[in-house]
Design an enzyme around this catalytic site. Sequence first.
Site, short mmCIF file in Angstrom:
data_model
loop_
_atom_site.label_atom_id
_atom_site.label_comp_id
_atom_site.label_asym_id
_atom_site.label_seq_id
_atom_site.Cartn_x
_atom_site.Cartn_y
_atom_site.Cartn_z
N VAL A 79 0.86 -1.18 0.00
CA VAL A 79 0.00 0.00 0.00
C VAL A 79 0.90 1.23 0.00
O VAL A 79 1.78 1.38 0.86
CB VAL A 79 -0.96 0.02 1.22
N ALA A 87 4.66 4.15 2.84
CA ALA A 87 4.14 2.92 2.24
C ALA A 87 4.32 1.79 3.25
O ALA A 87 5.02 1.94 4.25
CB ALA A 87 4.89 2.59 0.96
N LYS A 88 3.70 0.68 3.02
CA LYS A 88 3.91 -0.51 3.84
C LYS A 88 3.37 -1.71 3.08
O LYS A 88 2.48 -1.57 2.22
CB LYS A 88 3.16 -0.39 5.16
N GLY A 89 3.88 -2.88 3.38
CA GLY A 89 3.36 -4.05 2.70
C GLY A 89 3.82 -5.31 3.38
O GLY A 89 4.35 -5.28 4.49
#
Length: 418
Positions: A54, A99-101
Amino acid sequence: MLDTVSFFFNRAADHLGLDDRLRTILLTPKRSVRVEIVTESDDGEFHHHLGYRVQHNSARGPMKGGLRYHPSMDEDHASSLASLMTWKTAVVDIPYGGAKGGINCDPSKLSEAELYRITTTFVGLIKEVIGPTIDIPAPDVNTNAQVMGWIMDEYSKYYGFSPGVVTGKPVDLFGSLGRDEATGRGVMYVLQECLHESQRKLADVTIAIQGFGNVGSHAARLIAAQGGKIVAVSDVSGGIANDEGIDIPALLTWVKEEGVVQGFPGAVAIEGHEVLTYKAEVLIPAAMEEAITAANANNVQASIIVEAANGPLTAQAHDILVDKGVTVIPDILANAGGVTVSYFEWTQNIQQFKWEESRVVEELDKVMRKAYRAVAELARQDQLDMRTAAFVIAIKRVARASASRRSIAHLLPPSVLD
Ligand code: NAD
């Protein structure tokens, strides 16, 4: 947790008088990617996992945030942590978005070869949306320097030598000196700044630490080296306490050999959760989300809480503690040392130049103390808690950058421009 991040965002947005259109622009992720990862297991069967990335906001630069490998990983989790990264990078004023995922897998049940195949397949599926000028992943829960090395290698097969596509790489593979301990070091710096306001030093206070992994153990080691008296520590195995101060170098040796703090001979055993309410002036939650809730907040005895973990306090717990007069140094400030040194790693990568460790430490010191002072000063000036003040600073920076890129300047109230 998404609710918690949005809750704190909205509180700061209320203070700034932002209208709903601007709130929507600032809260909505720019892009959310979900991919299906099908790989072969060691016994010839097929593994099936979902991978997420994301990308929340890129107004202030390429997006930045960790990759988490955990069975609970999903789009909501990635979205809230991605949003948190946007505000974190803005508070410390490094030129990144958030962001991160991650992947919904349990690495403890996978061989190294299986983990490698899952990681490289994931890179193949998201390679078009990451990159040194787009989105730069880093380690998070259950990912490490080795995983970052695999990602760099796989990405470079498609796009040529690209060390700047990920940070937190092994030092032998274009990683930065000082990255491993950066988050714990940053935690120490903000605590020193906070104590300085009451003319105190680390040696003047007692400290309890929940979590003895990367962040907790480095924070403990560095704080103890400055004379800080750490009286209670916990990890997933339970807690230990010693009111005379735990011998941290001896505990580090113990944990290296035994794997957990439990059984350490220089302390008495306590329940893990007791560390959060232990009699100590400073509490450093450095383990997991939502460790302190409305159920145990009233029992916390510390007068300063440094949020080394992401989201260790629920919104209710935060307000109970602030109403009691506790100083809460929020995660988006307190644990930003890691992403700050990731930024130093990335700058070294794109400049093809290696910094001495002393330079990393010196620059991190400057960034963290400057950010702390700005947040503390705004909190005093506008009579805000430190979390709201940190969000106000971050929102102003992101909103102004967004307005400079897009035709939304008319949405910015004067409070954002001053
Ligand atoms: P880690 O996996 O290295 O360590 C986690 C520690 O917490 C371990 O000691 C584990 O035993 C302990 N733990 C787990 N459950 C517990 C429980 N119920 N009670 C007590 N202890 C428990 O992880 P880390 O990298 O140290 O990250 C810790 C937190 O800091 C996470 O919230 C992470 O998102 C955040 N964080 C980490 C970094 C970084 O650079 N590593 C940067 C910013 C934020």
